[in-house]
Structures are given as C-alpha cells and as structure tokens.
Design a protein around this motif. Structure first.
Motif, short mmCIF file in Angstrom:
data_model
loop_
_atom_site.label_atom_id
_atom_site.label_comp_id
_atom_site.label_asym_id
_atom_site.label_seq_id
_atom_site.Cartn_x
_atom_site.Cartn_y
_atom_site.Cartn_z
N ASP A 34 0.70 -1.20 0.07
CA ASP A 34 0.11 0.03 -0.16
C ASP A 34 0.73 1.28 0.01
O ASP A 34 1.66 1.46 0.86
CB ASP A 34 -0.79 -0.03 1.03
N ARG A 35 0.51 1.92 -0.98
CA ARG A 35 1.47 3.52 -1.17
C ARG A 35 2.73 3.19 -1.02
O ARG A 35 3.77 3.90 0.05
CB ARG A 35 0.84 4.31 -0.18
N LEU A 36 3.35 2.42 -1.76
CA LEU A 36 4.96 1.96 -1.93
C LEU A 36 5.78 3.40 -1.97
O LEU A 36 6.93 3.24 -1.46
CB LEU A 36 5.06 1.30 -2.94
N GLY A 37 5.15 4.67 -2.48
CA GLY A 37 6.09 6.00 -2.26
C GLY A 37 6.79 6.09 -3.62
O GLY A 37 7.64 6.97 -3.77
N VAL A 38 7.14 5.05 -4.28
CA VAL A 38 7.76 5.02 -5.56
C VAL A 38 7.15 4.30 -6.87
O VAL A 38 6.14 3.56 -6.62
CB VAL A 38 9.23 4.56 -5.81
N PHE A 39 7.39 4.73 -7.90
CA PHE A 39 6.86 4.06 -9.29
C PHE A 39 7.54 2.54 -9.35
O PHE A 39 8.63 2.56 -9.00
CB PHE A 39 7.19 4.74 -10.47
N ASP A 40 6.54 1.78 -9.61
CA ASP A 40 7.19 0.38 -9.46
C ASP A 40 7.00 -0.17 -10.98
O ASP A 40 6.01 -0.63 -11.45
CB ASP A 40 6.54 -0.39 -8.66
N LEU A 41 8.04 -0.34 -11.76
CA LEU A 41 7.96 -0.96 -13.17
C LEU A 41 8.09 -2.62 -13.12
O LEU A 41 9.10 -2.83 -12.52
CB LEU A 41 8.97 -0.44 -14.03
N ILE A 42 7.28 -3.04 -13.47
CA ILE A 42 7.26 -4.67 -13.34
C ILE A 42 7.21 -5.26 -15.08
O ILE A 42 6.42 -4.94 -15.76
CB ILE A 42 5.85 -5.31 -12.66
N VAL A 43 8.25 -5.92 -15.38
CA VAL A 43 8.25 -6.65 -16.54
C VAL A 43 8.38 -8.04 -16.44
O VAL A 43 9.38 -8.72 -15.91
CB VAL A 43 9.51 -6.21 -17.41
N VAL A 44 7.58 -8.73 -17.13
CA VAL A 44 7.48 -10.43 -17.07
C VAL A 44 8.48 -10.91 -18.08
O VAL A 44 8.32 -10.57 -19.42
CB VAL A 44 6.16 -10.94 -17.30
N THR A 45 9.40 -11.62 -17.52
CA THR A 45 10.40 -12.17 -18.58
C THR A 45 10.05 -13.71 -18.78
O THR A 45 10.65 -14.35 -19.78
CB THR A 45 11.88 -12.07 -18.08
N LYS A 46 9.03 -14.31 -18.00
CA LYS A 46 8.89 -15.68 -18.32
C LYS A 46 7.60 -15.80 -17.45
O LYS A 46 7.44 -15.45 -16.41
CB LYS A 46 9.84 -16.63 -17.50
N GLY A 47 6.78 -16.75 -18.21
CA GLY A 47 5.50 -17.12 -17.40
C GLY A 47 4.18 -15.95 -17.66
O GLY A 47 4.25 -15.27 -18.51
#
Length: 301
Positions: A34-47
């Motif tokens: 909840d409200r991590l305070g930063v932008f979180d870029l997530i990239v799936v490389t498998k699955g």
C-alpha cells in the motif's frame, strides 16, 4: 480498459532508485503493498503475473504476459490478483520524479492538461528559468527486444564497482525511458509529432531572426494551417505563439545570468521593439522583465 498514459514533466527526468528480479513458483502471487512511495515498473520475462492496482477512484487488474511491462503508481494499493499457474520471472525497477506528473486516460487528455501541468511543475520545482517539457510513458505496454535488452543490462550492472554502478544505472534507465516515450509519441500521432518537432527545432535554431508563418511554409513545405494544427495538438500553441514563448524563456535566462539592460535582451532574443518585448513578457509572466529580475536576484537594473 483503455491503456492510460503517465505524463511526466521534466526537468528533472524521472530518476532510477533500485532494481532487481523475482521468481514465482506455481501458487505464488505478487505481494500486496500500500502506497509504496515510488513508481514500480514490473516486466514479465517468463510466465505470467496477475496484478492489480487500486486508488480512491479506480481498481484495475492486468494479466501480464512475457515481455509485457506495467508501471504501478506510488500512491496506490498494489495486490496480487490470482496465484501463478506456471513458473514466472520478472524484472522490477523502482523510480521516482521530483517534478509534476499525472495519469491520463489517453494522449488527448495528456495534451489538454499539458500547459496546466507544466505551470504547476514550474512552481513546485522552482524552475522559473528552465524550459520544461513532457515525457509520455504508457502504463501498460509490450516491450521490444531492444527495450528488454536495456532492462536486462540494467539488472546486470550489479556486477560493476560501486563507484560507477549508479552512474551507469541512471544512464541506462534514462535510455529505457527515452525509448518508451518515443514509442508512445510516434504511435499516438506520429505525423503531428514529427512536424511539431521540426517546427520546434527550426524555431530554436532561428529564434533571434525575423520569423513568420510564410517562412515556415517555405522551409518545411507544409501549409501554415497544417503546421498550426500540428503545433496546437502537440504543444498547445501555434508556431508564432511558440516562438514568443521560446523567446521569453531565453529572456528569463538572460535576465538572471547577465547584467544586460532589458533593451539589449530584447534585441538578443529577436524582438524588434523593447516595448513589445515588455508587453509580451508581462502577458506571459504577469510582471515586467525588470520586476522579474528584481524578484529573483534583487537587482532592478
């Protein structure tokens, strides 16, 4: 759901904080935060990874497949939607910005709010004398192989000595952001962006000279009405309005960095008459050039 766009104002450019990788076995799900305070870029490389984001007004969910990227907001609740049904691997990057930003539903909304966002940015970031511009990043996108290679390079920089690791990480992250911004701009309305950039470059290179719509037509080989439509769509102003805007931005720098009288600054930036320069400056900044100088430097000359 339409793919929204994260609209950042720069400088400063969104900056890298940290990165890493994670692996999920069957039955695992993304952790709730909840409200991590930063932008979180997530990239799936498998699955595949099912993830959701909830704000006070919205609640969206995605099923990210290989090579798909998602940027989660710093002010939202992030949660795993369903467990992974196969082994999954991701690269994650945390970044932040000191400047103004907004999530918009599409490019049209980005451009409509661009002027307001830039003005807020100037006030919040104290960038009175710097030129501000926009960066458009898709919230959810499929990465090219080149973009994925850049991210892999970013995660491999852990092997570098600490003295140069952070420098290389920042540079690599900015290259990645540049690719996303360019992809978003060209796919939204490539022709308008290309024409507007040509006008922007020509004005920057020639703003001290006498410019007109007729001259732009001769140099760029497009009808003035089309040039105006492109500039209005991308920059929210016509070419001649942009010329005045750019000249005044250069004047603000000279007012802060030199002791030149206002009349000389007027000539240096392409105004034929100091009185017209002062009128234009007041119209944009709300105060005279001399008052602007005095306000920020204490010098009234």
């Amino acid at each position: 759901m339409e793919n929204s766009i994260l609209h950042f104002i720069t400088p400063p450019i969104p900056y890298f904080l940290d990165c890493g990788s994670a692996a999920y076995v069957v039955g695992d799900r993304h952790i709730n935060r909840d409200r991590l305070g930063v932008f979180d870029l997530i990239v799936v490389t498998k699955g595949a990874l099912a993830i959701g984001e909830k704000t006070d007004l919205t609640d969206h969910q995605w099923e990210l497949q290989e090579r798909e990227a998602l940027i989660l907001r710093p002010d939202a609740y992030h949660y795993g939607v369903t467990p992974c049904i196969r082994e999954t691997e991701i690269i994650w990057v945390h970044f932040q910005t000191f400047g103004s930003w907004r999530e918009c539903k599409d490019m049209k909304e980005c451009l409509e709010c661009q002027t307001e966002l830039i003005e807020n940015h100037r006030k919040n970031a104290f960038l009175h004398h710097c030129e501000a511009c926009s960066i458009f990043i898709p919230k959810h996108t499929k990465l090219s192989e080149m973009e994925l290679d850049i991210l892999r390079e970013l995660s491999m920089l852990d092997q570098e000595p600490q003295s140069i690791r952070n420098w290389k990480r920042q540079a690599t992250f900015q290259l990645f952001i540049q690719h996303l911004d360019r992809d978003q701009s060209t796919t939204s309305d490539g022709a308008a962006f290309q024409i507007a950039e040509k006008i922007d470059l020509f004005i920057r290179q020639n703003y001290t000279k006498s410019l007109s719509n007729t001259l732009l037509q001769q140099k760029l080989n497009y009808h003035p009405n089309y040039l105006a439509r492109c500039m209005l769509k991308i920059y929210g102003m016509t070419p001649m309005e942009y010329l005045t805007h750019y000249r005044i931005e250069q004047a603000k720098k000279l007012l802060l960095q030199t002791d030149w009288p206002v009349s000389r600054i007027s000539e240096e930036i392409g105004f034929n008459h100091a009185s017209y320069f002062s009128t234009s400056f007041i119209g944009k900044e709300g105060i005279s050039p001399s008052a602007y100088r005095a306000k920020l430097t204490g010098r009234s000359r």
